[in-house]
Every structure is written in C-alpha cells, then in structure tokens.
Design a protein around this motif. Structure first.
Motif, PDB file in Angstrom:
ATOM      1  N   ALA A  46     -13.191  -0.339  15.697  1.00 43.24           N
ATOM      2  CA  ALA A  46     -11.875  -0.426  15.063  1.00 43.24           C
ATOM      3  C   ALA A  46     -11.880  -1.547  14.033  1.00 43.24           C
ATOM      4  O   ALA A  46     -12.616  -2.531  14.153  1.00 43.24           O
ATOM      5  CB  ALA A  46     -10.788  -0.689  16.106  1.00 43.24           C
ATOM      6  N   THR A  47     -11.052  -1.384  12.991  1.00 41.01           N
ATOM      7  CA  THR A  47     -10.906  -2.385  11.940  1.00 41.01           C
ATOM      8  C   THR A  47      -9.429  -2.549  11.627  1.00 41.01           C
ATOM      9  O   THR A  47      -8.694  -1.557  11.554  1.00 41.01           O
ATOM     10  CB  THR A  47     -11.658  -1.972  10.657  1.00 41.01           C
ATOM     11  OG1 THR A  47     -13.050  -1.825  10.951  1.00 41.01           O
ATOM     12  CG2 THR A  47     -11.493  -3.009   9.559  1.00 41.01           C
ATOM     13  N   TRP A  48      -8.986  -3.794  11.431  1.00 41.43           N
ATOM     14  CA  TRP A  48      -7.617  -4.111  11.030  1.00 41.43           C
ATOM     15  C   TRP A  48      -7.666  -4.720   9.636  1.00 41.43           C
ATOM     16  O   TRP A  48      -8.470  -5.625   9.363  1.00 41.43           O
ATOM     17  CB  TRP A  48      -6.986  -5.103  11.995  1.00 41.43           C
ATOM     18  CG  TRP A  48      -6.696  -4.546  13.359  1.00 41.43           C
ATOM     19  CD1 TRP A  48      -5.490  -4.128  13.840  1.00 41.43           C
ATOM     20  CD2 TRP A  48      -7.620  -4.360  14.445  1.00 41.43           C
ATOM     21  NE1 TRP A  48      -5.607  -3.689  15.141  1.00 41.43           N
ATOM     22  CE2 TRP A  48      -6.901  -3.818  15.539  1.00 41.43           C
ATOM     23  CE3 TRP A  48      -8.998  -4.589  14.584  1.00 41.43           C
ATOM     24  CZ2 TRP A  48      -7.502  -3.514  16.753  1.00 41.43           C
ATOM     25  CZ3 TRP A  48      -9.600  -4.284  15.796  1.00 41.43           C
ATOM     26  CH2 TRP A  48      -8.858  -3.740  16.863  1.00 41.43           C
ATOM     27  N   LEU A  49      -6.801  -4.221   8.721  1.00 37.17           N
ATOM     28  CA  LEU A  49      -6.822  -4.683   7.336  1.00 37.17           C
ATOM     29  C   LEU A  49      -5.421  -5.082   6.893  1.00 37.17           C
ATOM     30  O   LEU A  49      -4.428  -4.487   7.315  1.00 37.17           O
ATOM     31  CB  LEU A  49      -7.360  -3.589   6.403  1.00 37.17           C
ATOM     32  CG  LEU A  49      -8.765  -3.068   6.722  1.00 37.17           C
ATOM     33  CD1 LEU A  49      -8.678  -1.695   7.378  1.00 37.17           C
ATOM     34  CD2 LEU A  49      -9.624  -2.980   5.463  1.00 37.17           C
ATOM     35  N   ARG A  50      -5.344  -6.058   6.008  1.00 37.27           N
ATOM     36  CA  ARG A  50      -4.067  -6.565   5.520  1.00 37.27           C
ATOM     37  C   ARG A  50      -3.945  -6.375   4.017  1.00 37.27           C
ATOM     38  O   ARG A  50      -4.930  -6.179   3.308  1.00 37.27           O
ATOM     39  CB  ARG A  50      -3.909  -8.046   5.853  1.00 37.27           C
ATOM     40  CG  ARG A  50      -4.938  -8.964   5.203  1.00 37.27           C
ATOM     41  CD  ARG A  50      -4.568 -10.429   5.330  1.00 37.27           C
ATOM     42  NE  ARG A  50      -3.366 -10.746   4.570  1.00 37.27           N
ATOM     43  CZ  ARG A  50      -2.928 -11.977   4.373  1.00 37.27           C
ATOM     44  NH1 ARG A  50      -3.588 -13.011   4.878  1.00 37.27           N
ATOM     45  NH2 ARG A  50      -1.835 -12.198   3.669  1.00 37.27           N
ATOM     46  N   GLY A  51      -2.685  -6.418   3.544  1.00 41.03           N
ATOM     47  CA  GLY A  51      -2.416  -6.475   2.121  1.00 41.03           C
ATOM     48  C   GLY A  51      -2.244  -7.922   1.699  1.00 41.03           C
ATOM     49  O   GLY A  51      -2.633  -8.847   2.420  1.00 41.03           O
ATOM     50  N   GLU A  55       2.445  -9.688   6.278  1.00 41.13           N
ATOM     51  CA  GLU A  55       2.120  -9.024   7.539  1.00 41.13           C
ATOM     52  C   GLU A  55       0.678  -9.319   7.957  1.00 41.13           C
ATOM     53  O   GLU A  55      -0.233  -9.319   7.131  1.00 41.13           O
ATOM     54  CB  GLU A  55       2.308  -7.508   7.424  1.00 41.13           C
ATOM     55  CG  GLU A  55       3.756  -7.063   7.412  1.00 41.13           C
ATOM     56  CD  GLU A  55       4.482  -7.329   8.727  1.00 41.13           C
ATOM     57  OE1 GLU A  55       3.822  -7.714   9.723  1.00 41.13           O
ATOM     58  OE2 GLU A  55       5.712  -7.150   8.756  1.00 41.13           O
ATOM     59  N   HIS A  56       0.481  -9.539   9.261  1.00 43.17           N
ATOM     60  CA  HIS A  56      -0.852  -9.820   9.796  1.00 43.17           C
ATOM     61  C   HIS A  56      -1.846  -8.730   9.415  1.00 43.17           C
ATOM     62  O   HIS A  56      -2.977  -8.988   9.019  1.00 43.17           O
ATOM     63  CB  HIS A  56      -0.786  -9.962  11.322  1.00 43.17           C
ATOM     64  CG  HIS A  56      -2.105 -10.258  11.953  1.00 43.17           C
ATOM     65  ND1 HIS A  56      -2.995  -9.275  12.314  1.00 43.17           N
ATOM     66  CD2 HIS A  56      -2.689 -11.444  12.272  1.00 43.17           C
ATOM     67  CE1 HIS A  56      -4.080  -9.830  12.833  1.00 43.17           C
ATOM     68  NE2 HIS A  56      -3.911 -11.147  12.833  1.00 43.17           N
ATOM     69  N   HIS A  57      -1.428  -7.471   9.549  1.00 37.13           N
ATOM     70  CA  HIS A  57      -2.222  -6.335   9.068  1.00 37.13           C
ATOM     71  C   HIS A  57      -1.275  -5.176   8.789  1.00 37.13           C
ATOM     72  O   HIS A  57      -0.178  -5.116   9.353  1.00 37.13           O
ATOM     73  CB  HIS A  57      -3.315  -5.928  10.065  1.00 37.13           C
ATOM     74  CG  HIS A  57      -2.799  -5.461  11.394  1.00 37.13           C
ATOM     75  ND1 HIS A  57      -2.503  -6.326  12.431  1.00 37.13           N
ATOM     76  CD2 HIS A  57      -2.519  -4.212  11.854  1.00 37.13           C
ATOM     77  CE1 HIS A  57      -2.063  -5.638  13.475  1.00 37.13           C
ATOM     78  NE2 HIS A  57      -2.053  -4.353  13.138  1.00 37.13           N
ATOM     79  N   VAL A  58      -1.684  -4.285   7.906  1.00 31.84           N
ATOM     80  CA  VAL A  58      -0.867  -3.120   7.578  1.00 31.84           C
ATOM     81  C   VAL A  58      -1.543  -1.823   8.006  1.00 31.84           C
ATOM     82  O   VAL A  58      -0.894  -0.782   8.084  1.00 31.84           O
ATOM     83  CB  VAL A  58      -0.542  -3.056   6.068  1.00 31.84           C
ATOM     84  CG1 VAL A  58       0.255  -4.279   5.641  1.00 31.84           C
ATOM     85  CG2 VAL A  58      -1.797  -2.902   5.209  1.00 31.84           C
ATOM     86  N   LEU A  59      -2.842  -1.889   8.286  1.00 31.13           N
ATOM     87  CA  LEU A  59      -3.600  -0.689   8.631  1.00 31.13           C
ATOM     88  C   LEU A  59      -4.595  -1.014   9.734  1.00 31.13           C
ATOM     89  O   LEU A  59      -5.314  -2.009   9.661  1.00 31.13           O
ATOM     90  CB  LEU A  59      -4.344  -0.153   7.408  1.00 31.13           C
ATOM     91  CG  LEU A  59      -5.299   1.029   7.632  1.00 31.13           C
ATOM     92  CD1 LEU A  59      -4.546   2.274   8.090  1.00 31.13           C
ATOM     93  CD2 LEU A  59      -6.092   1.327   6.364  1.00 31.13           C
ATOM     94  N   GLN A  60      -4.612  -0.167  10.750  1.00 34.66           N
ATOM     95  CA  GLN A  60      -5.651  -0.208  11.777  1.00 34.66           C
ATOM     96  C   GLN A  60      -6.392   1.119  11.751  1.00 34.66           C
ATOM     97  O   GLN A  60      -5.764   2.191  11.746  1.00 34.66           O
ATOM     98  CB  GLN A  60      -5.058  -0.428  13.167  1.00 34.66           C
ATOM     99  CG  GLN A  60      -6.098  -0.401  14.291  1.00 34.66           C
ATOM    100  CD  GLN A  60      -5.475  -0.407  15.671  1.00 34.66           C
ATOM    101  OE1 GLN A  60      -4.291  -0.712  15.834  1.00 34.66           O
ATOM    102  NE2 GLN A  60      -6.248  -0.053  16.685  1.00 34.66           N
ATOM    103  N   LEU A  61      -7.698   1.063  11.709  1.00 35.16           N
ATOM    104  CA  LEU A  61      -8.535   2.257  11.758  1.00 35.16           C
ATOM    105  C   LEU A  61      -9.291   2.275  13.084  1.00 35.16           C
ATOM    106  O   LEU A  61      -9.856   1.254  13.495  1.00 35.16           O
ATOM    107  CB  LEU A  61      -9.536   2.259  10.602  1.00 35.16           C
ATOM    108  CG  LEU A  61      -8.957   2.288   9.191  1.00 35.16           C
ATOM    109  CD1 LEU A  61     -10.053   2.019   8.165  1.00 35.16           C
ATOM    110  CD2 LEU A  61      -8.283   3.632   8.910  1.00 35.16           C
TER     111      LEU A  61
END
Length: 310
Positions: A46-51, A55-61
C-alpha cells in the motif's frame, strides 16, 4: 409517518479516497512521478500520497485482485462529533463497521466506519496528524487536494437519499436523472453519483490551484507520452475545468480547477440536459469517446464485505 432523525454529523470536507488496484506499484509511481502527488508512507503493498494542501494524504493505493473502492473519508471537527455520529447512526439503524476510537492507520486520527447502501466503506475522522502545506499556490503544477470522487451506482435515488438524509449532504445539481452532484461545503460537489448497471469507481478528481497549473499539468503528462482520454474542457455542472486520464491500473483520474463555489442561501439546484454543449462549455473536448466511457464504467465493485472481513 416514519420517525425523523437528523444527519449524523456536519461534514467539513472530503479528506481522502482509498483505491484498490491491480497495479499498486506502477500506479504509485505514476501518481508520484507523473501526476504530482508525494508519497508519505509505503507498507504491505500500500502507498499513501499527499497533495500540496494540509491533508496528511489524499490518496491511498492498495494492491488487490480487482479494481474497487477501498473507502471514502470525510472530515468532521472533533472526536466528540465522531462519538455523536455513532449515536445517530444507531438511531438511523445503521451498523458500525468500526466503533469510534483512535485509528490504527497511517495519519492516525479518531474516527469510525460504516457502510452505505451499496457496500461502500465510509469513514469519518477528526484529529488526523498535521502536515506542513507544500506551498499550495506555488509554481509547480501539482494537485493541492482531492476535489471529488464520482461513483457509479445501480440505484441513484437510494444512494442520494442516504447521503443527504444520513450524511447531511446537499444536491447541488442534476445532469438529467443520470448524475447527481452532492456537496458538504462550498465546493459545488465533493461526490457525485452516476446511474449505471452496477456500483463501481467512475473517476477521482484532483484540484489544481489555477487554470494555468491545470494546463501545465496536462503538458507534463504529454511530456511523459500520456494524452487525455477526454479534455481539456469545462463542465456545465460545477463550471470546473476537466481533463481525464487513465492510471496504470485503468482507473480514471482527473485534473480540475476553478470548481464553482456555492453560496448556501442563494443557490438553486438545476437540472442540466446531457448535451455536448453543456458537458463541455468550451467546445474543445467533444463528447466522451467509447474508450473513456469504458474506463469510467469500471468493473463491478462487490463492496467492502468482500475483503474487509476476510
């Protein structure tokens, strides 16, 4: 007459989305190296990404056997509001998937989870870990936040009734009786539902700080040999710019900017006809192709119970 119960909480924003994908590693590289998001954590497929926003992250894959929605995450103001949401969910007769409490996940926070009528996992959170904004109005052409999530539904009336009655969202506009655009703050929509044969992910949109950032982002993708599935153009509902692409797993991602801002006391819900002139006010994109429609149709999503408990 059925008993009336108030919405469970005042939703402040769409915080993040989790996507289950057949190509997690390749998609994580795409969203970082090409799309412009920055990884904040990676573990266990899994990967968590931010803009660039706060926000801490906006997308989790998350690596998965098929593409699907993992969860939608909305913010509320305080842990006390999370606790109150749990009491109100019980009054609505909606079972919790996760009881209120500290969340053992990347970004932490205090929250709860429950399912919607079509098995989507919804999370409400407060007190998520703070991060330093990455100059959200700066020069780099990268997204600052998650703009909206569009989901295909087999029953648009039922899901709209749930998200308005239970979650307190408001319908901003309709695209005939095919799409409904819902808001929880001043953004025209943070979630939209599209009538379809089955529930699935339609697309996820990321907001650019300006139309200049929007166009330069499209240019960066072209530099990587990636052309839009549809766009650039400007939608009628929401008045936002759009350009749609496909990630390595086949999920559709959108750059957008200049999302219409709603003044609550003055806003009137409209019903837009589904014509090329209204789906793209600029007239630059033309109608969506069969290819983009196929990508946006996705694959049937069995819901969180297919993987959460097993």
């Amino acid at each position: 007459m059925p008993e009336h119960h108030p919405p469970i909480a005042r939703l402040r924003s769409l915080r993040s989305v989790a996507l289950r994908t057949t190509h997690c590693a390749e998609s994580a590289e795409f969203y970082h190296e090409v799309w412009g998001l920055r990884p904040v954590e990676q573990e266990h497929g899994a990967t968590w990404l931010r803009g660039t926003g706060p926000e801490h992250h906006v997308l989790q894959l998350q690596q998965a056997a098929q593409n699907a929605l993992g969860k939608i995450v909305f913010s509320v103001a305080t842990p006390a509001e999370v606790d109150e949401a749990a009491r109100r969910l019980d009054a609505h007769g909606i079972a919790l998937v996760t009881e209120p409490g500290k969340l053992d996940q990347v970004g932490g926070g205090y929250g709860l989870r429950f399912g919607d009528p079509e098995g989507r996992l919804v999370e409400l959170t407060a007190d998520v870990e703070a991060v330093v904004p990455d100059d959200p109005d700066g020069h780099p052409a990268v997204p600052r936040k998650l703009a909206h999530v569009v989901l295909n539904t087999a029953d648009i009336d039922t899901v709209c009734e749930f998200y308005t009655r239970v979650l307190g969202m408001r319908v901003s506009d309709w695209s005939e009786h095919q799409m409904a655009f819902l808001r929880c703050n001043s953004d025209h929509h943070v979630i939209a539902f599209n009538q379809a044969p089955f529930p699935s992910v339609n697309h996820v949109a990321y907001e650019m700080p300006s139309i200049d950032h929007f166009m330069r982002g499209i240019g960066r993708l072209r530099h990587h040999g990636i052309t839009p599935l549809w766009g650039p153009g400007r939608h009628g509902p929401g008045n936002n710019t759009f350009s749609y692409f496909a990630d390595p797993g086949g999920l559709v991602c959108e750059y957008t900017s200049e999302v219409e801002q709603v003044v609550e006391d003055a806003w009137l819900c409209r019903v837009w006809r589904r014509t090329p002139e209204l789906s793209d006010l600029w007239g630059t994109a033309g109608p969506p192709s069969k290819d983009v429609r196929t990508h946006m149709a996705g694959v049937p999503d069995p819901g969180y119970t297919a993987w959460w408990y097993g």
